[in-house]
Scaffold this active site. Structure first.
Site, PDB file in Angstrom:
ATOM      1  N   ILE A   9       0.828  -1.228   0.000  1.00  0.00           N
ATOM      2  CA  ILE A   9       0.000   0.000   0.000  1.00  0.00           C
ATOM      3  C   ILE A   9       0.852   1.264   0.000  1.00  0.00           C
ATOM      4  CG2 ILE A   9      -0.223   0.185   2.538  1.00  0.00           C
ATOM      5  CD1 ILE A   9      -3.414   0.590   1.042  1.00  0.00           C
ATOM      6  N   SER A 130       3.873  -9.017 -14.088  1.00  0.00           N
ATOM      7  CA  SER A 130       4.665  -8.005 -14.783  1.00  0.00           C
ATOM      8  C   SER A 130       5.043  -8.425 -16.200  1.00  0.00           C
ATOM      9  CB  SER A 130       5.946  -7.776 -13.976  1.00  0.00           C
ATOM     10  OG  SER A 130       6.878  -7.059 -14.732  1.00  0.00           O
ATOM     11  N   GLU A 132       7.791  -7.955 -17.321  1.00  0.00           N
ATOM     12  CA  GLU A 132       9.158  -8.494 -17.219  1.00  0.00           C
ATOM     13  C   GLU A 132       9.168 -10.019 -17.372  1.00  0.00           C
ATOM     14  OE1 GLU A 132      12.510  -7.189 -16.543  1.00  0.00           O
ATOM     15  OE2 GLU A 132      11.450  -5.583 -17.548  1.00  0.00           O
ATOM     16  N   TYR A 154      13.990 -11.035 -10.398  1.00  0.00           N
ATOM     17  CA  TYR A 154      12.652 -10.449 -10.204  1.00  0.00           C
ATOM     18  C   TYR A 154      11.641 -11.118 -11.130  1.00  0.00           C
ATOM     19  CZ  TYR A 154       8.838  -7.085 -10.832  1.00  0.00           C
ATOM     20  OH  TYR A 154       7.595  -6.501 -10.938  1.00  0.00           O
ATOM     21  N   LYS A 158       8.329 -13.408 -10.329  1.00  0.00           N
ATOM     22  CA  LYS A 158       6.973 -13.029 -10.765  1.00  0.00           C
ATOM     23  C   LYS A 158       6.318 -14.159 -11.571  1.00  0.00           C
ATOM     24  CE  LYS A 158       6.038  -8.892  -9.134  1.00  0.00           C
ATOM     25  NZ  LYS A 158       4.880  -8.597  -8.278  1.00  0.00           N
ATOM     26  N   HIS A 184       4.320   1.205 -15.755  1.00  0.00           N
ATOM     27  CA  HIS A 184       3.431   2.352 -15.571  1.00  0.00           C
ATOM     28  C   HIS A 184       4.045   3.270 -14.530  1.00  0.00           C
ATOM     29  CE1 HIS A 184       2.029  -1.190 -13.365  1.00  0.00           C
ATOM     30  NE2 HIS A 184       1.771  -0.357 -12.367  1.00  0.00           N
TER      31      HIS A 184
HETATM   32  P1  NAP Z   1       6.778  -0.087  -5.517  1.00  0.00           P
HETATM   33  O1  NAP Z   1       6.454   1.374  -5.627  1.00  0.00           O
HETATM   34  O2  NAP Z   1       8.190  -0.528  -5.495  1.00  0.00           O
HETATM   35  O3  NAP Z   1       6.040  -0.629  -4.189  1.00  0.00           O
HETATM   36  C1  NAP Z   1       6.307  -1.902  -3.697  1.00  0.00           C
HETATM   37  C2  NAP Z   1       5.545  -2.089  -2.414  1.00  0.00           C
HETATM   38  O4  NAP Z   1       5.883  -3.393  -1.870  1.00  0.00           O
HETATM   39  C3  NAP Z   1       5.893  -1.071  -1.318  1.00  0.00           C
HETATM   40  O5  NAP Z   1       4.727  -0.763  -0.601  1.00  0.00           O
HETATM   41  C4  NAP Z   1       6.863  -1.848  -0.439  1.00  0.00           C
HETATM   42  O6  NAP Z   1       6.929  -1.396   0.887  1.00  0.00           O
HETATM   43  C5  NAP Z   1       6.219  -3.219  -0.508  1.00  0.00           C
HETATM   44  N1  NAP Z   1       7.106  -4.290  -0.055  1.00  0.00           N
HETATM   45  C6  NAP Z   1       8.398  -4.498  -0.369  1.00  0.00           C
HETATM   46  N2  NAP Z   1       8.882  -5.575   0.279  1.00  0.00           N
HETATM   47  C7  NAP Z   1       7.860  -6.051   1.037  1.00  0.00           C
HETATM   48  C8  NAP Z   1       7.729  -7.119   1.957  1.00  0.00           C
HETATM   49  N3  NAP Z   1       8.755  -7.923   2.262  1.00  0.00           N
HETATM   50  N4  NAP Z   1       6.527  -7.309   2.563  1.00  0.00           N
HETATM   51  C9  NAP Z   1       5.486  -6.492   2.281  1.00  0.00           C
HETATM   52  N5  NAP Z   1       5.549  -5.465   1.429  1.00  0.00           N
HETATM   53  C10 NAP Z   1       6.728  -5.245   0.815  1.00  0.00           C
HETATM   54  O7  NAP Z   1       6.054  -0.905  -6.693  1.00  0.00           O
HETATM   55  P2  NAP Z   1       4.835  -0.458  -7.646  1.00  0.00           P
HETATM   56  O8  NAP Z   1       5.396   0.197  -8.832  1.00  0.00           O
HETATM   57  O9  NAP Z   1       3.807   0.182  -6.827  1.00  0.00           O
HETATM   58  O10 NAP Z   1       4.327  -1.894  -8.137  1.00  0.00           O
HETATM   59  C11 NAP Z   1       3.326  -2.615  -7.407  1.00  0.00           C
HETATM   60  C12 NAP Z   1       3.430  -4.091  -7.760  1.00  0.00           C
HETATM   61  O11 NAP Z   1       3.243  -4.255  -9.158  1.00  0.00           O
HETATM   62  C13 NAP Z   1       4.765  -4.725  -7.438  1.00  0.00           C
HETATM   63  O12 NAP Z   1       4.533  -6.067  -7.057  1.00  0.00           O
HETATM   64  C14 NAP Z   1       5.513  -4.683  -8.757  1.00  0.00           C
HETATM   65  O13 NAP Z   1       6.454  -5.718  -8.801  1.00  0.00           O
HETATM   66  C15 NAP Z   1       4.377  -4.898  -9.736  1.00  0.00           C
HETATM   67  N6  NAP Z   1       4.523  -4.300 -11.056  1.00  0.00           N
HETATM   68  C16 NAP Z   1       4.837  -2.988 -11.187  1.00  0.00           C
HETATM   69  C17 NAP Z   1       4.893  -2.432 -12.465  1.00  0.00           C
HETATM   70  C18 NAP Z   1       5.213  -0.966 -12.671  1.00  0.00           C
HETATM   71  O14 NAP Z   1       5.541  -0.591 -13.813  1.00  0.00           O
HETATM   72  N7  NAP Z   1       5.081  -0.121 -11.666  1.00  0.00           N
HETATM   73  C19 NAP Z   1       4.616  -3.221 -13.589  1.00  0.00           C
HETATM   74  C20 NAP Z   1       4.266  -4.555 -13.393  1.00  0.00           C
HETATM   75  C21 NAP Z   1       4.202  -5.088 -12.127  1.00  0.00           C
HETATM   76  P3  NAP Z   1       7.944  -0.204   1.320  1.00  0.00           P
HETATM   77  O15 NAP Z   1       7.292   1.086   0.877  1.00  0.00           O
HETATM   78  O16 NAP Z   1       8.032  -0.356   2.790  1.00  0.00           O
HETATM   79  O17 NAP Z   1       9.231  -0.444   0.609  1.00  0.00           O
HETATM   80  O1  F7E Z   2      14.161   0.311 -16.147  1.00  0.00           O
HETATM   81  C1  F7E Z   2      16.990   1.056 -18.300  1.00  0.00           C
HETATM   82  C2  F7E Z   2      16.951  -0.299 -17.625  1.00  0.00           C
HETATM   83  O2  F7E Z   2      14.129   0.235 -13.659  1.00  0.00           O
HETATM   84  C3  F7E Z   2      13.653   0.496 -17.445  1.00  0.00           C
HETATM   85  C4  F7E Z   2       9.461  -2.173 -12.520  1.00  0.00           C
HETATM   86  O3  F7E Z   2       8.323  -1.447 -12.109  1.00  0.00           O
HETATM   87  O4  F7E Z   2       8.704  -2.200 -14.789  1.00  0.00           O
HETATM   88  C5  F7E Z   2       9.784  -1.828 -13.957  1.00  0.00           C
HETATM   89  O5  F7E Z   2      10.974  -2.521 -14.332  1.00  0.00           O
HETATM   90  C6  F7E Z   2      14.785   0.380 -18.448  1.00  0.00           C
HETATM   91  C7  F7E Z   2      15.667  -0.859 -18.238  1.00  0.00           C
HETATM   92  O6  F7E Z   2      12.079  -0.417 -14.985  1.00  0.00           O
HETATM   93  C8  F7E Z   2      18.767   3.305 -16.076  1.00  0.00           C
HETATM   94  O7  F7E Z   2      18.122  -1.057 -17.923  1.00  0.00           O
HETATM   95  C9  F7E Z   2      18.790   2.821 -18.181  1.00  0.00           C
HETATM   96  O8  F7E Z   2      15.950  -1.437 -19.476  1.00  0.00           O
HETATM   97  O9  F7E Z   2      12.694   1.933 -14.867  1.00  0.00           O
HETATM   98  P1  F7E Z   2      13.287   0.585 -14.828  1.00  0.00           P
HETATM   99  P2  F7E Z   2      12.003  -1.961 -15.394  1.00  0.00           P
HETATM  100  O10 F7E Z   2      13.281  -2.656 -15.189  1.00  0.00           O
HETATM  101  O11 F7E Z   2      11.428  -1.997 -16.774  1.00  0.00           O
HETATM  102  C10 F7E Z   2       8.385  -3.598 -14.781  1.00  0.00           C
HETATM  103  C11 F7E Z   2       7.212  -3.825 -15.698  1.00  0.00           C
HETATM  104  C12 F7E Z   2       8.218  -4.136 -13.413  1.00  0.00           C
HETATM  105  O12 F7E Z   2       7.453  -5.065 -13.208  1.00  0.00           O
HETATM  106  C13 F7E Z   2       9.177  -3.667 -12.374  1.00  0.00           C
HETATM  107  O13 F7E Z   2       8.642  -3.883 -11.082  1.00  0.00           O
HETATM  108  O14 F7E Z   2      15.647   1.496 -18.280  1.00  0.00           O
HETATM  109  N1  F7E Z   2      17.835   2.051 -17.606  1.00  0.00           N
HETATM  110  N2  F7E Z   2      19.383   3.590 -17.262  1.00  0.00           N
HETATM  111  C14 F7E Z   2      17.787   2.334 -16.309  1.00  0.00           C
HETATM  112  N3  F7E Z   2      16.990   1.865 -15.326  1.00  0.00           N
HETATM  113  C15 F7E Z   2      17.162   2.367 -14.077  1.00  0.00           C
HETATM  114  N4  F7E Z   2      16.361   1.930 -13.069  1.00  0.00           N
HETATM  115  N5  F7E Z   2      18.138   3.308 -13.798  1.00  0.00           N
HETATM  116  C16 F7E Z   2      18.962   3.812 -14.750  1.00  0.00           C
HETATM  117  O15 F7E Z   2      19.809   4.650 -14.497  1.00  0.00           O
END
Ligand code: NAP
Ligand code: F7E
Length: 337
Positions: A9, A130, A132, A154, A158, A184
């Protein structure tokens, strides 16, 4: 009143989902981790005194690695809907902490499913899957039928959570739905994900606090959407007559370089003067490109993306300028660029 339990949350999606569910009249219970410093900045605007009679938003200490607390809260709250958004969600960090990542994103899902299996009332379960999981993509765009080829600890975790959700649906008849969400973003995005890192970096350069922004692979391409729209899709998945799995995406792909170029251009800056490549941000295995086909979601749950790539870059940059104490109206418009 419908009761929802949300893990994660305090994260980007958890906070937007809480906003959405409260607006729909739900009672929302979030699980938070104990931290030595405050970790509730994204939900502080929602928090009310739990002793207030009208309060509909509650926080409880728990952790996805701690089965007994998950079982305890599930049984005390007796939610009709459970959204499992908690995870160590940073792909790069998952190479450094593979075991913890698997414990939260993989085993954490199983712990929650197992608790729900023994619940004596009907529970609808959403799993945050995801894009991913597609990893080294075998076709483009990716759909619900595309084979997974995960490329990070990761993503492997997933895939485990995704398959376990299907397993519990088929074996025990749970209402368990998988979202397969593509990237997103939003002003609430964690600052170490690339989009937010870029928009914060541009704001810091404009404010004169930084000169350089250090990034990794600029060639990676992603399908970037706007987070508040994506949490609406999660909710819709749990309102269907039958549980199912859905890709949620925009269908458009852009490179990290394009994001950089767009953000710096809006600020009237030449990114080549400010961006340096730092090998520390490259991953041992990279996902080169991701692009989703959300046709099934459009047809079956009536979901479609609204915010374009350029609008997303602009709204994130505007928010970061405001946070840096700058006036967002100084950004260039399409006509003045
Ligand atoms: P986020 O901002 O990194 O939030 C992750 C949440 O998980 C935080 O509330 C974190 O708590 C909590 N958490 C981490 N370790 C935990 C543990 N051991 N027990 C309970 N809670 C824990 O991620 P998000 O972007 O909101 O994404 C939400 C979910 O969707 C995640 O599962 C992510 O992998 C998945 N997802 C995200 C994307 C994206 O693009 N954003 C896309 C596909 C899937 P703290 O605040 O205390 O760290
Ligand atoms: O990287 C490149 C990096 O960390 C995107 C998570 O929400 O979306 C997220 O995962 C791209 C990658 O997101 C930097 O190598 C370059 O190719 O923003 P990111 P992610 O890895 O796509 C998926 C759908 C999830 O599920 C995950 O939880 O950008 N990149 N330079 C970089 N990435 C980061 N973080 N930092 C850099 O400096």
């Amino acid at each position: 009143m419908t009761r929802a339990l949300v893990t994660g949350i305090t994260g980007q999606d958890g906070s937007y989902l809480a906003d959405l569910l409260l607006a729909k009249g739900y009672e929302v219970h979030g699980l938070i981790r104990r931290s030595s410093s405050f970790n509730t900045s994204r939900i502080d605007h929602l928090y009310q005194d739990p002793h207030e009679p009208d309060g509909r938003f509650f926080l409880h200490y728990s952790d996805l690695t701690d089965s007994s607390s998950l079982v305890t809260w599930l049984n005390r709250i007796r939610p009709e809907e459970v959204y499992n958004l908690g995870a160590q969600s940073h792909v790069g960090v998952s190479f450094e902490m593979p075991e913890f990542t698997a414990d939260t994103a993989g085993m954490g899902t199983l712990r929650l499913l197992e608790a729900i299996r023994h619940a004596e009332w009907p529970v609808r379960f959403y799993q945050a899957g995801s894009s991913e999981m597609f990893g080294k993509v075998v076709e483009s765009p990716q759909t619900e039928r595309t084979r997974f080829q995960p490329r990070s600890p990761y993503a492997v975790a997933k895939v485990f959570g995704h398959q376990m959700t299907i397993q519990y649906r088929e074996a025990y008849g749970l209402f368990a739905a998988n979202g397969i969400l593509f990237n997103h973003e939003s002003p609430r995005r964690g600052p170490t994900f690339v989009t937010r890192k870029i928009t914060r970096g541009v704001a810091a350069i404009l404010a004169g606090r930084e000169q350089k922004l250090y990034l990794g692979n600029l060639d990676a391409r992603r399908d970037w959407g706007y987070a508040p729209e994506y949490v609406e899709a999660m909710w819709r998945m749990l309102q269907q007559p039958e549980p199912d799995d859905f890709v949620i995406a925009t269908g458009e792909m852009h490179s990290v370089r394009e994001f950089v170029d767009d953000a710096f251009a809006l600020a009237g800056l030449d990114w080549q003067q400010h961006v340096e490549i730092d090998a520390r941000y490259f991953r041992p295995t990279e996902v080169d490109e991701l692009c989703g086909d959300a046709s099934k979601a459009r047809t079956m749950i009536g979901w479609e993306p609204k915010t374009t790539f350029h609008a997303l870059v602009r709204l994130m940059l505007e928010a970061d300028l405001r946070e840096a104490g700058l006036d967002p109206s100084r950004l260039l418009t399409a006509a003045t660029r």
